[in-house]
Scaffold this active site. Structure first.
Site, PDB file in Angstrom:
ATOM      1  N   GLY A  11     -15.521 -31.768 -33.855  1.00  0.00           N
ATOM      2  CA  GLY A  11     -15.550 -33.186 -34.199  1.00  0.00           C
ATOM      3  C   GLY A  11     -14.297 -33.975 -33.860  1.00  0.00           C
ATOM      4  O   GLY A  11     -14.067 -35.044 -34.431  1.00  0.00           O
ATOM      5  N   ASN A  67     -13.675 -35.623 -31.082  1.00  0.00           N
ATOM      6  CA  ASN A  67     -14.062 -36.905 -30.478  1.00  0.00           C
ATOM      7  C   ASN A  67     -14.565 -37.881 -31.538  1.00  0.00           C
ATOM      8  O   ASN A  67     -14.250 -39.080 -31.497  1.00  0.00           O
ATOM      9  CB  ASN A  67     -15.111 -36.698 -29.378  1.00  0.00           C
ATOM     10  N   ARG A  94     -38.167 -28.864 -31.150  1.00  0.00           N
ATOM     11  CA  ARG A  94     -37.262 -29.930 -30.713  1.00  0.00           C
ATOM     12  C   ARG A  94     -37.740 -31.316 -31.167  1.00  0.00           C
ATOM     13  O   ARG A  94     -36.975 -32.127 -31.668  1.00  0.00           O
ATOM     14  CB  ARG A  94     -37.089 -29.904 -29.188  1.00  0.00           C
ATOM     15  N   MET A 144     -24.456 -30.362 -29.042  1.00  0.00           N
ATOM     16  CA  MET A 144     -24.848 -29.428 -27.995  1.00  0.00           C
ATOM     17  C   MET A 144     -26.353 -29.221 -27.911  1.00  0.00           C
ATOM     18  O   MET A 144     -26.843 -28.082 -27.970  1.00  0.00           O
ATOM     19  CB  MET A 144     -24.121 -28.095 -28.210  1.00  0.00           C
ATOM     20  N   ARG A 145     -27.084 -30.328 -27.798  1.00  0.00           N
ATOM     21  CA  ARG A 145     -28.535 -30.231 -27.654  1.00  0.00           C
ATOM     22  C   ARG A 145     -29.032 -31.307 -26.700  1.00  0.00           C
ATOM     23  O   ARG A 145     -28.452 -32.390 -26.629  1.00  0.00           O
ATOM     24  CB  ARG A 145     -29.218 -30.468 -29.011  1.00  0.00           C
ATOM     25  N   LEU A 158     -31.824 -34.109 -25.727  1.00  0.00           N
ATOM     26  CA  LEU A 158     -32.686 -34.999 -26.520  1.00  0.00           C
ATOM     27  C   LEU A 158     -34.045 -35.116 -25.836  1.00  0.00           C
ATOM     28  O   LEU A 158     -34.130 -35.199 -24.611  1.00  0.00           O
ATOM     29  CB  LEU A 158     -32.058 -36.392 -26.628  1.00  0.00           C
ATOM     30  N   ASN A 187     -22.945 -40.103 -24.287  1.00  0.00           N
ATOM     31  CA  ASN A 187     -22.463 -38.725 -24.425  1.00  0.00           C
ATOM     32  C   ASN A 187     -21.121 -38.611 -23.714  1.00  0.00           C
ATOM     33  O   ASN A 187     -20.868 -39.331 -22.751  1.00  0.00           O
ATOM     34  CB  ASN A 187     -23.454 -37.750 -23.777  1.00  0.00           C
ATOM     35  N   HIS A 214     -18.648 -35.796 -21.731  1.00  0.00           N
ATOM     36  CA  HIS A 214     -18.703 -34.470 -21.106  1.00  0.00           C
ATOM     37  C   HIS A 214     -17.335 -34.146 -20.504  1.00  0.00           C
ATOM     38  O   HIS A 214     -16.731 -35.004 -19.852  1.00  0.00           O
ATOM     39  CB  HIS A 214     -19.791 -34.448 -20.025  1.00  0.00           C
ATOM     40  N   GLU A 222     -10.431 -37.535 -23.179  1.00  0.00           N
ATOM     41  CA  GLU A 222     -11.736 -37.799 -23.818  1.00  0.00           C
ATOM     42  C   GLU A 222     -11.561 -38.760 -24.989  1.00  0.00           C
ATOM     43  O   GLU A 222     -12.321 -39.719 -25.163  1.00  0.00           O
ATOM     44  CB  GLU A 222     -12.353 -36.496 -24.347  1.00  0.00           C
TER      45      GLU A 222
HETATM   46  C1  GAR Z   1     -15.761 -31.924 -26.040  1.00  0.00           C
HETATM   47  O1  GAR Z   1     -14.870 -31.399 -25.082  1.00  0.00           O
HETATM   48  C2  GAR Z   1     -16.961 -32.548 -25.367  1.00  0.00           C
HETATM   49  O2  GAR Z   1     -16.650 -33.185 -24.146  1.00  0.00           O
HETATM   50  C3  GAR Z   1     -17.835 -31.334 -25.124  1.00  0.00           C
HETATM   51  O3  GAR Z   1     -17.705 -30.595 -26.323  1.00  0.00           O
HETATM   52  C4  GAR Z   1     -16.400 -30.814 -26.867  1.00  0.00           C
HETATM   53  C5  GAR Z   1     -16.558 -31.212 -28.322  1.00  0.00           C
HETATM   54  O4  GAR Z   1     -15.307 -31.280 -28.949  1.00  0.00           O
HETATM   55  N1  GAR Z   1     -19.182 -31.691 -24.855  1.00  0.00           N
HETATM   56  C6  GAR Z   1     -19.957 -31.061 -23.974  1.00  0.00           C
HETATM   57  O5  GAR Z   1     -19.589 -30.082 -23.350  1.00  0.00           O
HETATM   58  C7  GAR Z   1     -21.333 -31.665 -23.763  1.00  0.00           C
HETATM   59  N2  GAR Z   1     -21.982 -31.098 -22.618  1.00  0.00           N
HETATM   60  P1  GAR Z   1     -15.151 -32.061 -30.317  1.00  0.00           P
HETATM   61  O6  GAR Z   1     -16.218 -31.500 -31.264  1.00  0.00           O
HETATM   62  O7  GAR Z   1     -13.769 -31.740 -30.780  1.00  0.00           O
HETATM   63  O8  GAR Z   1     -15.357 -33.531 -30.035  1.00  0.00           O
END
Ligand code: GAR
Length: 199
Positions: free
Chosen positions: A12, A14, A64, A89-90, A92, A106, A108, A173
């Site tokens: 969490g 981000n 789903r 991580m799912r 939609l 989202n 990435h 990010e």
């Molecule tokens: C982040 O690096 C995000 O970009 C990635 O998961 C991490 C979550 O970190 N997302 C993906 O890979 C989506 N395909 P966080 O829970 O600390 O925000």
């Protein structure tokens, strides 16, 4: 005031960066709800500690569509304007995406369309690219495949470890997500095909 709904599955960070931007008045919105499919997601704890409503909707054992239906119902109940996936991580389903047209973002950890899916940082390191970064994009039903709102680039150094590269990308990010949310909330963009253009 516009309302954000945050979906996460883990750490969490981000989400926390978005919440800090909201608190600092750098995003003109409020966080109406934080939802996780994992009960033990650290992001839920963080949200509660910040006084935000944080709800677990377990995905395990649910089809789903049924999981998505429950999440959509809660987002609608909270009158969410913009859904932000933050380490959610799912994929939609179409019935979710259709409820929030051009209103789901989202983040990435790679320069899409390179290295979609899991472990974007590891994929970039192993491929040997000299630059990587992160992408905020609108969500469609594909894997990290919707129109791109914003990207940030970081160098990949010869002596990089996965941890070092991931940390360099993560700090971008945290900055980029606020920027992208503000572009979308401002409404000052148009989408032509795959291109998101500022207006
Ligand atoms: C982040 O690096 C995000 O970009 C990635 O998961 C991490 C979550 O970190 N997302 C993906 O890979 C989506 N395909 P966080 O829970 O600390 O925000």
């Amino acid at each position: 005031m516009k309302k954000l709904g945050i979906l996460l599955s883990g750490r969490g960070s981000n989400f926390q960066a978005i919440a800090r931007s909201v608190q600092a008045g750098k995003i003109p919105a409020e966080i109406a709800v934080v939802i996780s499919n994992k009960a033990d997601a650290q992001g839920l704890e963080t949200a509660r500690a910040m006084g935000l409503e944080a709800v677990c909707i377990p995905s395990k054992g649910l089809k789903r569509k049924e999981f998505d239906r429950r999440v959509v119902a809660l987002l609608k109940e909270k009158q969410v304007d913009l859904v932000c996936l933050a380490g959610f991580m799912r994929l939609l389903s179409a019935c979710f995406v259709e409820q929030f047209p051009d209103r789901i973002l989202n983040i990435h950890p790679a320069l899409l369309p390179s290295f979609p899916g899991l472990d974007g940082q590891r994929q970039a390191l192993e491929h040997g690219v000299k630059f990587s970064g992160c992408t905020v994009h609108f969500v469609d039903t594909g894997l990290d495949s919707g129109p791109i709102v914003a990207q940030a680039v970081v160098p990949v150094n010869d002596d990089d470890t996965l941890a070092a590269l991931s940390a360099r990308i993560l700090s971008e990010e945290h900055r980029l997500y606020t920027e992208a949310i503000n572009i979308v909330l401002s409404g000052k963009f148009r989408i032509e095909g795959r291109r998101v253009m500022r207006t």
